[in-house]
Scaffold this motif. Sequence first.
Motif, PDB file in Angstrom:
ATOM      1  N   ALA A  23      -3.383  51.572  13.097  1.00  0.00           N
ATOM      2  CA  ALA A  23      -4.600  51.319  12.317  1.00  0.00           C
ATOM      3  C   ALA A  23      -4.298  50.570  11.022  1.00  0.00           C
ATOM      4  N   THR A  24      -3.180  50.875  10.376  1.00  0.00           N
ATOM      5  CA  THR A  24      -2.844  50.213   9.110  1.00  0.00           C
ATOM      6  C   THR A  24      -2.109  48.907   9.331  1.00  0.00           C
ATOM      7  N   GLY A  25      -1.499  48.786  10.506  1.00  0.00           N
ATOM      8  CA  GLY A  25      -0.630  47.647  10.781  1.00  0.00           C
ATOM      9  C   GLY A  25       0.803  48.040  10.482  1.00  0.00           C
ATOM     10  N   VAL A  26       1.714  47.589  11.304  1.00  0.00           N
ATOM     11  CA  VAL A  26       3.128  47.927  11.146  1.00  0.00           C
ATOM     12  C   VAL A  26       3.885  46.635  10.859  1.00  0.00           C
ATOM     13  N   PRO A  27       4.512  46.520   9.688  1.00  0.00           N
ATOM     14  CA  PRO A  27       5.296  45.315   9.397  1.00  0.00           C
ATOM     15  C   PRO A  27       6.373  45.101  10.457  1.00  0.00           C
ATOM     16  N   ALA A  28       6.603  43.849  10.798  1.00  0.00           N
ATOM     17  CA  ALA A  28       7.554  43.513  11.862  1.00  0.00           C
ATOM     18  C   ALA A  28       8.929  44.129  11.625  1.00  0.00           C
ATOM     19  N   LEU A  29       9.369  44.203  10.392  1.00  0.00           N
ATOM     20  CA  LEU A  29      10.676  44.760  10.065  1.00  0.00           C
ATOM     21  C   LEU A  29      10.805  46.213  10.534  1.00  0.00           C
ATOM     22  N   PHE A  30       9.670  46.909  10.619  1.00  0.00           N
ATOM     23  CA  PHE A  30       9.671  48.312  11.038  1.00  0.00           C
ATOM     24  C   PHE A  30       9.672  48.488  12.552  1.00  0.00           C
ATOM     25  N   LEU A  31       9.231  47.493  13.275  1.00  0.00           N
ATOM     26  CA  LEU A  31       9.068  47.676  14.713  1.00  0.00           C
ATOM     27  C   LEU A  31      10.390  47.959  15.413  1.00  0.00           C
ATOM     28  N   THR A  32      11.412  47.167  15.137  1.00  0.00           N
ATOM     29  CA  THR A  32      12.690  47.390  15.799  1.00  0.00           C
ATOM     30  C   THR A  32      13.858  47.420  14.825  1.00  0.00           C
ATOM     31  N   THR A  33      13.870  46.551  13.826  1.00  0.00           N
ATOM     32  CA  THR A  33      15.060  46.399  12.980  1.00  0.00           C
ATOM     33  C   THR A  33      15.423  47.669  12.227  1.00  0.00           C
ATOM     34  N   LEU A  34      14.574  48.128  11.341  1.00  0.00           N
ATOM     35  CA  LEU A  34      14.936  49.278  10.505  1.00  0.00           C
ATOM     36  C   LEU A  34      15.152  50.563  11.307  1.00  0.00           C
ATOM     37  N   PRO A  35      14.335  50.869  12.324  1.00  0.00           N
ATOM     38  CA  PRO A  35      14.593  52.091  13.094  1.00  0.00           C
ATOM     39  C   PRO A  35      15.933  52.091  13.835  1.00  0.00           C
TER      40      PRO A  35
END
Length: 118
Positions: A23-35
């Motif tokens: 709902a808020t939107g997930v920055p691309a950096l959070f989708l795969t890189t940082l996790p």
Amino acid sequence: MIRNGTPVPEHLYPHSPGRFTGATGVPALFLTTLPHLTPDPDALFDALRPVLTARPRGPVDGHYHALFAELSARRGSHAVVERSGFSLGFVPQLRQHFPEARFVHLYREGSDCAPLMR
């Protein structure tokens, strides 16, 4: 896709609690890189944010170099590896922005890949 309730398995962040949602939107950096780098991507983002937002305006490749340098320093590493096939179409741009990079193209027999892609 996340907002519509169809998450991609490679996108790790939406599957764990955090400040961003479909709902808020997930920055691309959070989708795969940082996790992939930490079990607490929100904390790593908070640590990176002041360092990276203090940078002056400039070309995008400079910002990526700064991000990679900061992540490398925090992880004690010296290389950044992008391993998805998705970036193959961007090799000319990657070479332009990262002329010092070394590229390795690995490929597998189609019959070995098919089960992974279904």
